[in-house]
Design an enzyme around this catalytic site. Sequence first.
Site, PDB file in Angstrom:
ATOM      1  N   ASP A  86      33.297 -37.471 -21.996  1.00  0.00           N
ATOM      2  CA  ASP A  86      32.526 -38.459 -22.736  1.00  0.00           C
ATOM      3  C   ASP A  86      31.605 -39.269 -21.844  1.00  0.00           C
ATOM      4  O   ASP A  86      31.690 -39.228 -20.621  1.00  0.00           O
ATOM      5  CB  ASP A  86      33.474 -39.385 -23.516  1.00  0.00           C
ATOM      6  N   HIS A 126      43.427 -42.869 -28.643  1.00  0.00           N
ATOM      7  CA  HIS A 126      42.193 -42.083 -28.535  1.00  0.00           C
ATOM      8  C   HIS A 126      42.263 -41.148 -27.339  1.00  0.00           C
ATOM      9  O   HIS A 126      42.886 -41.445 -26.328  1.00  0.00           O
ATOM     10  CB  HIS A 126      40.934 -42.963 -28.528  1.00  0.00           C
ATOM     11  N   GLU A 171      38.193 -41.872 -31.626  1.00  0.00           N
ATOM     12  CA  GLU A 171      38.944 -43.033 -32.078  1.00  0.00           C
ATOM     13  C   GLU A 171      39.716 -42.703 -33.361  1.00  0.00           C
ATOM     14  O   GLU A 171      39.411 -41.714 -34.036  1.00  0.00           O
ATOM     15  CB  GLU A 171      37.971 -44.188 -32.370  1.00  0.00           C
ATOM     16  N   ASN A 192      45.180 -47.004 -28.537  1.00  0.00           N
ATOM     17  CA  ASN A 192      45.246 -46.648 -29.960  1.00  0.00           C
ATOM     18  C   ASN A 192      45.381 -45.134 -30.144  1.00  0.00           C
ATOM     19  O   ASN A 192      45.220 -44.617 -31.240  1.00  0.00           O
ATOM     20  CB  ASN A 192      44.005 -47.160 -30.698  1.00  0.00           C
TER      21      ASN A 192
HETATM   22  C1  F6R Z   1      37.679 -41.448 -20.547  1.00  0.00           C
HETATM   23  C2  F6R Z   1      38.481 -41.142 -21.701  1.00  0.00           C
HETATM   24  C3  F6R Z   1      39.349 -42.150 -22.358  1.00  0.00           C
HETATM   25  C4  F6R Z   1      40.406 -42.701 -21.417  1.00  0.00           C
HETATM   26  C5  F6R Z   1      41.287 -43.721 -22.129  1.00  0.00           C
HETATM   27  C6  F6R Z   1      42.363 -44.286 -21.221  1.00  0.00           C
HETATM   28  O1  F6R Z   1      36.928 -40.309 -20.148  1.00  0.00           O
HETATM   29  O2  F6R Z   1      38.399 -40.054 -22.141  1.00  0.00           O
HETATM   30  O3  F6R Z   1      39.969 -41.543 -23.451  1.00  0.00           O
HETATM   31  O4  F6R Z   1      41.189 -41.640 -20.928  1.00  0.00           O
HETATM   32  O5  F6R Z   1      40.499 -44.766 -22.593  1.00  0.00           O
HETATM   33  O6  F6R Z   1      41.766 -45.038 -20.230  1.00  0.00           O
HETATM   34  P1  F6R Z   1      42.601 -45.639 -19.013  1.00  0.00           P
HETATM   35  O7  F6R Z   1      42.981 -44.478 -18.162  1.00  0.00           O
HETATM   36  O8  F6R Z   1      41.628 -46.545 -18.306  1.00  0.00           O
HETATM   37  O9  F6R Z   1      43.772 -46.344 -19.601  1.00  0.00           O
END
Ligand code: F6R
Length: 245
Positions: A67, A138, A143, A136
């Site tokens: 992403d 994701h 989302e 959440n």
């Molecule tokens: C980023 C991504 C997000 C993160 C998620 C967890 O490329 O795909 O889904 O993996 O927001 O983020 P952290 O590791 O910062 O808790």
Amino acid sequence: MRFVKARDYDDMSRKAANVISAQVIYKPECVLGLATGSTPVGAYKCLVEWYRKGDLDFSGVTSVNLDEYRGLQHDNPQSYYYFMNDHLFSHVNIDPANTHVPDGTIADADEACRQYDETVKSTGGVDLQLLGMGHNGHIGFNEPDDVFAKGTHCVNLAQSTIDANSRFFASRDEVPTQAYTMGIQTIMSAKKILVVVSGTDKADIVEKAFFGPITPQVPASILQLHPEVTVVGDEAAFAKIADRI
Ligand code: F6R
């Protein structure tokens, strides 16, 4: 679904990096699906260290990232393009031409997503997809929703995601509200999936995602249906499932 227990963040990072290394060693011309966020940073550090020691060779590797924020330029330190160069690509011998991140600078969302789907398709498919998980549930920036999205699409980030990511920006107002993300179908098409989770704050969602009902309201729950998922987590993140794994 295989659960690998780690003591703490560093142990989790080394174990995850070992899984990625094994993939690169077994198939030097592999396609790695990569993630940003804070959880994989330690694993990327290990990979850089092992490359420097001469144990890893990324010259045949192709990467596709999950992403990117819509609207951020490549030289913006908060862009995922910048993150990947900063944490991994510029430190190893991967060919920059073989690294792919959705292009947040393309204003036309349909075009940006169409181009990225083409790019992912042209790699021939992801061998190992690395995933972090949001509070959440994701994955990528898919989302909670009423449906599982298929291909790359533009999303409005949930307020909880904007809040969580604001720690990387000077102020909350600077956090982009939209992103381009690979869809769930593309993520599920990877041959193998490696999920990394760390910290007490992930314990609730780890239980929901991997032991709760499969629902687009918890996007990561779909991973229960994938035949080759490894979840590497530390004791804190596995606190609520420790007696079941
Ligand atoms: C980023 C991504 C997000 C993160 C998620 C967890 O490329 O795909 O889904 O993996 O927001 O983020 P952290 O590791 O910062 O808790």
